[in-house]
Design a protein around this motif. Structure first.
Motif, short mmCIF file in Angstrom:
data_model
loop_
_atom_site.label_atom_id
_atom_site.label_comp_id
_atom_site.label_asym_id
_atom_site.label_seq_id
_atom_site.Cartn_x
_atom_site.Cartn_y
_atom_site.Cartn_z
N ASN A 178 45.85 37.89 36.48
CA ASN A 178 46.32 38.29 35.14
C ASN A 178 45.16 38.71 34.24
O ASN A 178 45.06 38.32 33.08
N LEU A 179 44.27 39.53 34.82
CA LEU A 179 43.13 40.06 34.09
C LEU A 179 43.16 41.58 34.17
O LEU A 179 43.89 42.16 34.99
N SER A 180 42.38 42.24 33.34
CA SER A 180 42.29 43.69 33.44
C SER A 180 41.40 44.08 34.62
O SER A 180 40.53 43.31 35.05
N TYR A 181 41.62 45.30 35.11
CA TYR A 181 40.80 45.81 36.21
C TYR A 181 39.32 45.84 35.81
O TYR A 181 38.45 45.51 36.61
N PHE A 182 39.05 46.21 34.57
CA PHE A 182 37.66 46.32 34.11
C PHE A 182 36.99 44.94 34.05
O PHE A 182 35.79 44.81 34.34
N THR A 183 37.76 43.90 33.71
CA THR A 183 37.22 42.54 33.71
C THR A 183 36.86 42.11 35.13
O THR A 183 35.81 41.51 35.38
N ILE A 184 37.74 42.45 36.08
CA ILE A 184 37.48 42.13 37.49
C ILE A 184 36.19 42.81 37.95
O ILE A 184 35.34 42.19 38.61
N GLU A 185 36.04 44.09 37.62
CA GLU A 185 34.85 44.83 38.06
C GLU A 185 33.58 44.27 37.42
O GLU A 185 32.51 44.25 38.04
N THR A 186 33.68 43.79 36.18
CA THR A 186 32.53 43.16 35.53
C THR A 186 32.14 41.89 36.27
O THR A 186 30.95 41.64 36.54
N HIS A 187 33.14 41.07 36.61
CA HIS A 187 32.86 39.85 37.38
C HIS A 187 32.25 40.21 38.73
O HIS A 187 31.31 39.55 39.20
N ARG A 188 32.78 41.26 39.38
CA ARG A 188 32.28 41.65 40.69
C ARG A 188 30.79 42.03 40.60
O ARG A 188 29.98 41.63 41.43
N ARG A 189 30.45 42.83 39.59
CA ARG A 189 29.05 43.23 39.42
C ARG A 189 28.15 42.02 39.19
O ARG A 189 27.04 41.93 39.73
N ASN A 190 28.64 41.06 38.38
CA ASN A 190 27.85 39.86 38.11
C ASN A 190 27.65 39.03 39.37
O ASN A 190 26.57 38.48 39.61
#
Length: 213
Positions: A178-190
């Motif tokens: 239940n997160l935005s796609y952009f939040t997921i990608e930020t977590h992935r990069r981190n």
């Protein structure tokens, strides 16, 4: 029509080889091109046939599945190894993944799981069944540890690592958490930055080696 996926099968039990030969013959888009009863025989025969996915047991005399996988990394680095075995403990699975297997299935797997694993590996993906992932998953507190460069993973990052290990896409993870796609990608990069990896497979391998999943 697409060419069939070329399979090589290695197991030290004749009855299993015969049963698998019939099973693979019933799977559309798959062609069994060779068999061997051990690792050394497999290495010898692989010089004479074109293979995409090698299916092998963990337990074999003289050269086991892990040793065979390590040897294949030197002799046939593009060959994908699928471990099909009765060994289901976390230590054994991690050892196989560290050796370089791209897929891991229990011999209790269904025909559909086997087919999915073969197709996934032939397309350059990994495949670890839900049972295998459950075995590898440790309690969350076990994973909350300091990394070599003193950056701890957050609970959310560990959740995302587990979903990446299940081969979920960014959009699927966003719906799941239940997160935005952009939040997921930020977590992935981190996560990639903290672990010092640059691909999903490298992330899964690192995470398994360090018991993060």
């Amino acid at each position: 029509m697409a060419s069939p996926i070329k399979i090589f099968l290695v197991d030290d039990h004749t009855i299993f080889i015969e049963s698998m030969t019939m099973l693979l013959g019933a799977i559309e888009g798959v062609e069994l091109v060779g068999t061997a009863f051990g690792g050394e025989e497999a290495l010898s025969k692989l010089s004479f046939c074109e293979v995409e996915v090698l299916i092998c047991d963990y337990f074999m005399p003289q050269m086991d599945g892990v040793q065979l996988t390590l040897a294949l990394r030197r002799t046939h680095p593009h060959l994908k190894v699928l471990m099909l075995t009765t060994r289901e403990d976390a230590e054994g699975i991690r050892t196989a993944i560290q050796a370089g297997v791209k897929g891991y299935l229990s011999k209790k797997a269904t025909k559909a799981e086997l087919q999915s694993a073969i197709v996934s590996l032939s397309q350059g993906h990994t495949f670890f069944s839900e049972t295998v992932m459950d075995t590898l998953t440790q309690p969350l507190t076990q994973a909350e540890k300091m990394l070599p460069h003193d950056e701890a993973l957050t609970r959310r990052e560990i959740e995302i690592i587990r979903l990446i290990a299940q081969e979920m896409t960014g959009l699927e993870m966003a719906r799941e958490l239940n997160l935005s796609y952009f939040t997921i990608e930020t977590h992935r990069r981190n996560i990639f930055r903290k672990l010092g990896v640059n691909s999903s497979f490298a992330l899964i391998k690192y995470a398994v080696q360090h018991q993060l999943v």
